[in-house]
Design a protein around this motif. Sequence first.
Motif, PDB file in Angstrom:
ATOM      1  N   VAL A 388     -15.435 130.407 -73.543  1.00 14.98           N
ATOM      2  CA  VAL A 388     -15.635 131.638 -74.316  1.00 14.98           C
ATOM      3  C   VAL A 388     -14.969 132.804 -73.607  1.00 14.98           C
ATOM      4  O   VAL A 388     -14.819 132.811 -72.384  1.00 14.98           O
ATOM      5  CB  VAL A 388     -17.145 131.973 -74.504  1.00 14.98           C
ATOM      6  CG1 VAL A 388     -17.811 131.030 -75.474  1.00 14.98           C
ATOM      7  CG2 VAL A 388     -17.878 132.000 -73.177  1.00 14.98           C
ATOM      8  N   LYS A 389     -14.545 133.786 -74.421  1.00  8.72           N
ATOM      9  CA  LYS A 389     -13.893 134.964 -73.858  1.00  8.72           C
ATOM     10  C   LYS A 389     -14.948 136.042 -73.570  1.00  8.72           C
ATOM     11  O   LYS A 389     -15.732 136.400 -74.446  1.00  8.72           O
ATOM     12  CB  LYS A 389     -12.875 135.500 -74.869  1.00  8.72           C
ATOM     13  CG  LYS A 389     -11.817 136.403 -74.252  1.00  8.72           C
ATOM     14  CD  LYS A 389     -10.919 136.944 -75.336  1.00  8.72           C
ATOM     15  CE  LYS A 389      -9.470 136.688 -75.013  1.00  8.72           C
ATOM     16  NZ  LYS A 389      -8.564 137.202 -76.044  1.00  8.72           N
ATOM     17  N   ILE A 390     -14.965 136.544 -72.325  1.00 13.06           N
ATOM     18  CA  ILE A 390     -15.863 137.652 -71.967  1.00 13.06           C
ATOM     19  C   ILE A 390     -15.031 138.685 -71.215  1.00 13.06           C
ATOM     20  O   ILE A 390     -14.366 138.331 -70.233  1.00 13.06           O
ATOM     21  CB  ILE A 390     -17.035 137.175 -71.073  1.00 13.06           C
ATOM     22  CG1 ILE A 390     -17.737 135.955 -71.684  1.00 13.06           C
ATOM     23  CG2 ILE A 390     -18.041 138.310 -70.860  1.00 13.06           C
ATOM     24  CD1 ILE A 390     -18.737 135.274 -70.770  1.00 13.06           C
ATOM     25  N   PHE A 391     -15.089 139.922 -71.665  1.00 13.68           N
ATOM     26  CA  PHE A 391     -14.270 141.007 -71.076  1.00 13.68           C
ATOM     27  C   PHE A 391     -12.792 140.598 -70.967  1.00 13.68           C
ATOM     28  O   PHE A 391     -12.141 140.806 -69.932  1.00 13.68           O
ATOM     29  CB  PHE A 391     -14.807 141.399 -69.692  1.00 13.68           C
ATOM     30  CG  PHE A 391     -16.193 141.966 -69.705  1.00 13.68           C
ATOM     31  CD1 PHE A 391     -16.518 143.047 -70.510  1.00 13.68           C
ATOM     32  CD2 PHE A 391     -17.196 141.406 -68.922  1.00 13.68           C
ATOM     33  CE1 PHE A 391     -17.811 143.561 -70.537  1.00 13.68           C
ATOM     34  CE2 PHE A 391     -18.487 141.918 -68.941  1.00 13.68           C
ATOM     35  CZ  PHE A 391     -18.790 142.995 -69.746  1.00 13.68           C
ATOM     36  N   GLY A 392     -12.292 139.965 -72.004  1.00 12.88           N
ATOM     37  CA  GLY A 392     -10.861 139.641 -72.064  1.00 12.88           C
ATOM     38  C   GLY A 392     -10.442 138.412 -71.279  1.00 12.88           C
ATOM     39  O   GLY A 392      -9.266 138.043 -71.280  1.00 12.88           O
ATOM     40  N   GLU A 393     -11.385 137.734 -70.608  1.00 16.52           N
ATOM     41  CA  GLU A 393     -11.019 136.530 -69.835  1.00 16.52           C
ATOM     42  C   GLU A 393     -11.762 135.309 -70.344  1.00 16.52           C
ATOM     43  O   GLU A 393     -12.938 135.408 -70.705  1.00 16.52           O
ATOM     44  CB  GLU A 393     -11.393 136.727 -68.360  1.00 16.52           C
ATOM     45  CG  GLU A 393     -10.359 137.493 -67.569  1.00 16.52           C
ATOM     46  CD  GLU A 393     -10.853 137.778 -66.158  1.00 16.52           C
ATOM     47  OE1 GLU A 393     -11.632 136.974 -65.612  1.00 16.52           O
ATOM     48  OE2 GLU A 393     -10.470 138.828 -65.636  1.00 16.52           O
ATOM     49  N   MET A 394     -11.077 134.152 -70.328  1.00 13.22           N
ATOM     50  CA  MET A 394     -11.726 132.919 -70.770  1.00 13.22           C
ATOM     51  C   MET A 394     -12.615 132.367 -69.651  1.00 13.22           C
ATOM     52  O   MET A 394     -12.240 132.396 -68.481  1.00 13.22           O
ATOM     53  CB  MET A 394     -10.673 131.873 -71.159  1.00 13.22           C
ATOM     54  CG  MET A 394      -9.868 132.226 -72.405  1.00 13.22           C
ATOM     55  SD  MET A 394     -10.856 132.719 -73.858  1.00 13.22           S
ATOM     56  CE  MET A 394     -11.478 131.133 -74.406  1.00 13.22           C
ATOM     57  N   HIS A 395     -13.788 131.871 -70.046  1.00 11.72           N
ATOM     58  CA  HIS A 395     -14.706 131.263 -69.070  1.00 11.72           C
ATOM     59  C   HIS A 395     -15.160 129.903 -69.589  1.00 11.72           C
ATOM     60  O   HIS A 395     -15.583 129.798 -70.744  1.00 11.72           O
ATOM     61  CB  HIS A 395     -15.945 132.138 -68.868  1.00 11.72           C
ATOM     62  CG  HIS A 395     -15.649 133.443 -68.201  1.00 11.72           C
ATOM     63  ND1 HIS A 395     -15.791 133.637 -66.848  1.00 11.72           N
ATOM     64  CD2 HIS A 395     -15.187 134.611 -68.702  1.00 11.72           C
ATOM     65  CE1 HIS A 395     -15.446 134.870 -66.550  1.00 11.72           C
ATOM     66  NE2 HIS A 395     -15.064 135.492 -67.657  1.00 11.72           N
ATOM     67  N   GLU A 396     -15.072 128.881 -68.713  1.00  9.09           N
ATOM     68  CA  GLU A 396     -15.547 127.559 -69.098  1.00  9.09           C
ATOM     69  C   GLU A 396     -17.081 127.584 -69.150  1.00  9.09           C
ATOM     70  O   GLU A 396     -17.719 128.150 -68.265  1.00  9.09           O
ATOM     71  CB  GLU A 396     -15.080 126.528 -68.072  1.00  9.09           C
ATOM     72  CG  GLU A 396     -15.240 125.105 -68.575  1.00  9.09           C
ATOM     73  CD  GLU A 396     -14.796 124.075 -67.539  1.00  9.09           C
ATOM     74  OE1 GLU A 396     -15.265 122.940 -67.645  1.00  9.09           O
ATOM     75  OE2 GLU A 396     -14.010 124.438 -66.626  1.00  9.09           O
ATOM     76  N   VAL A 397     -17.651 126.966 -70.202  1.00  5.69           N
ATOM     77  CA  VAL A 397     -19.120 126.967 -70.330  1.00  5.69           C
ATOM     78  C   VAL A 397     -19.669 125.767 -69.562  1.00  5.69           C
ATOM     79  O   VAL A 397     -19.726 124.652 -70.071  1.00  5.69           O
ATOM     80  CB  VAL A 397     -19.555 126.897 -71.816  1.00  5.69           C
ATOM     81  CG1 VAL A 397     -21.081 126.992 -71.931  1.00  5.69           C
ATOM     82  CG2 VAL A 397     -18.911 128.007 -72.630  1.00  5.69           C
ATOM     83  N   LYS A 398     -20.055 125.988 -68.310  1.00  6.36           N
ATOM     84  CA  LYS A 398     -20.638 124.901 -67.514  1.00  6.36           C
ATOM     85  C   LYS A 398     -22.159 124.971 -67.528  1.00  6.36           C
ATOM     86  O   LYS A 398     -22.836 123.970 -67.375  1.00  6.36           O
ATOM     87  CB  LYS A 398     -20.142 124.993 -66.069  1.00  6.36           C
ATOM     88  CG  LYS A 398     -18.667 124.596 -65.928  1.00  6.36           C
ATOM     89  CD  LYS A 398     -18.287 124.525 -64.469  1.00  6.36           C
ATOM     90  CE  LYS A 398     -16.812 124.198 -64.315  1.00  6.36           C
ATOM     91  NZ  LYS A 398     -16.298 124.609 -63.016  1.00  6.36           N
TER      92      LYS A 398
END
Length: 468
Positions: A388-398
Motif C-alpha cells: 500500500v502507498k503511504i505518504f507517497g511510498e509503497m510499503h509491503e503489508v507484512k
Amino acid sequence: MKMTFYGAARTVTGSKHMLTTDKGFNLLLDCGLYQGEGKDNRPLNEHWGFEPRTVDAVCLSHAHIDHSGLLPKLFKDGFRGKIYTTQATKDLCEIMLLDSARIQESDLKYINKRRLDKKLPIIEPLYDEKDAQMALDNMVAIPYNGSFNINDEITVETYSSGHILGSVALRLLLKREDKAPISLTFTGDIGRKNDAIIEGPFPFPQSDYIICESTYGDRLHATQTDVESKILSVVQSTCIEQKGKIIIPAFSVDRTQEIVYALDQLATRGLLPQIDVFVDSPLSVKATKIMAEHQEYFNKDILSYINKSGSPFNFPTLHYVETVEASKAINSSNTPCIIISASGMAEAGRIKHHIKNNIGDAKNTILLVGYASAGSLAGRLKAGDPEVKIFGEMHEVKAKVESMENFSAHADYNEMLDYLSCQDPNKVKKLILVHGNFEVQSKWADNLIQHGFLNCVIPNKGESIELT
Ligand SMILES: [Zn+2]
C-alpha cells in the motif's frame, strides 16, 4: 408548504433538506459536507442550489460532518440565523467543525504549493476557523427528547435516533391557516438498539411525512460476535505471544470510545494483560471527554457499569496522547502496546504514521473496526492489498490485518423497519428516502412498499415535494 432536497439526494453525503412554510419561512434540516465524491466534492460543496441569505434557521440532526460540515460556509455566504441542535451535538461540533476547517487549510497548503509551481491560481478553502467559530456562536441547545417552538408556525420535537452521541430525529409540527397542521419527521441517521454506549432509537408519534435515511437499505449486518473476546484473542496473539503492537484506526467520535469501553471492561474484570493502550489523536481525546460529560444520552447497561466501576473510559494502562512529542515517543518504542488513532479510514491524522511504522513487521496487527471506502488506506488493507502507498511510498503489508464487523452506527434494513414500526403506514402520506445510493434506495423502497408504506419517493437533487 414544501420540502426541497439539496444534498444526500440519491447519494449518501451532503445532507441538506429545506422546508419552506406557507408564510415563506425557510428552515434547513442539516447542512452537511459532501465527502468521498473525489473531484466532484469541491463543486458539490461550492454550489448550494439556494441562496444562503434566504435561509431563516437550521435544525441539525447530529454532528457528523456529512450533516454539519457546511454550516461554516453557510455563514460565510451570508446566513445569519440560529442553528438548533442538542447540547451534545453542539459540543461535538465545537471540535469537529474547527478540525474540518483546519484539515481544509492544511490539505490546500500542499495542493496550492504545487499549483503555484505550475503558475496556476491558488484554491481558497471552503471556509476557515473564523467561519466555523461563527457557526458555533450561533448554535442554540434544544431539549433532548423534548420540544420547542421556532416561531408560531413551527414546533420541533426531538427523539433520540441512537446513532451517535446527541443524535436526534426531528419531528416538525407545522401550523397552517384554516387547515389541519402537518407533521413531518426527519429521521437523520438511524442507529441501533444495541449500541454499546448510547440509547437506542426512540419511537416517534404518527407523522404525515417521513424523511428517512437509506444507508443500509439493502443490507443486513453480520451477526455480532463478542467484541471483548475477539479483542482479547488479538491482544493475546499479537502483544503476548509475538510481542507486537496492535494498531487500530478508529473514528474519533463513537468508535474510539466503544473500543476503549470494551478494553475498560476487560481491565475491570482482570482479563486485560498489563500492556499500554494509547488513544493517540487530539480529536479523539477531546471527543472522549465530551462523551464522558454527557451521560444523559447513555444506555442503562453502561450507566450501571459506571455505577459499579467508575468511568468507562479510564483504566490504569490507558493513556490519552495529545502532544506530537508524546505521539512520536510511542512510535520509537518497541514495547508491545495497543494504539487507537484517527482517522477511521486511515486517510489523515496520526494513524498514517503508526501504520507506516508498523506495517512492515509480521509480529504486529492492524485491527480494522469501522467502515472504510474502497480507495482509502484502511479499505485497501481490508481488501488484502499486498502493498500500500503511504505518504507517497509503497510499503509491503507484512503485519497481520484483521477486521471486526461488530461495529456500525447505522441500522440495517430490518432494524430500520423495526424503527418505523411505530408508524401506521396507511397514515403516512409520503415516505421520502434520502441519504443512500439510488440503487440501494430503490431496493429499500420496494421493501418498504411491501411493508405497507405504499407512497415511497426518492427525490433527486433540487427536487421539491409539496406537503399537503
Ligand atoms: Zn451520521
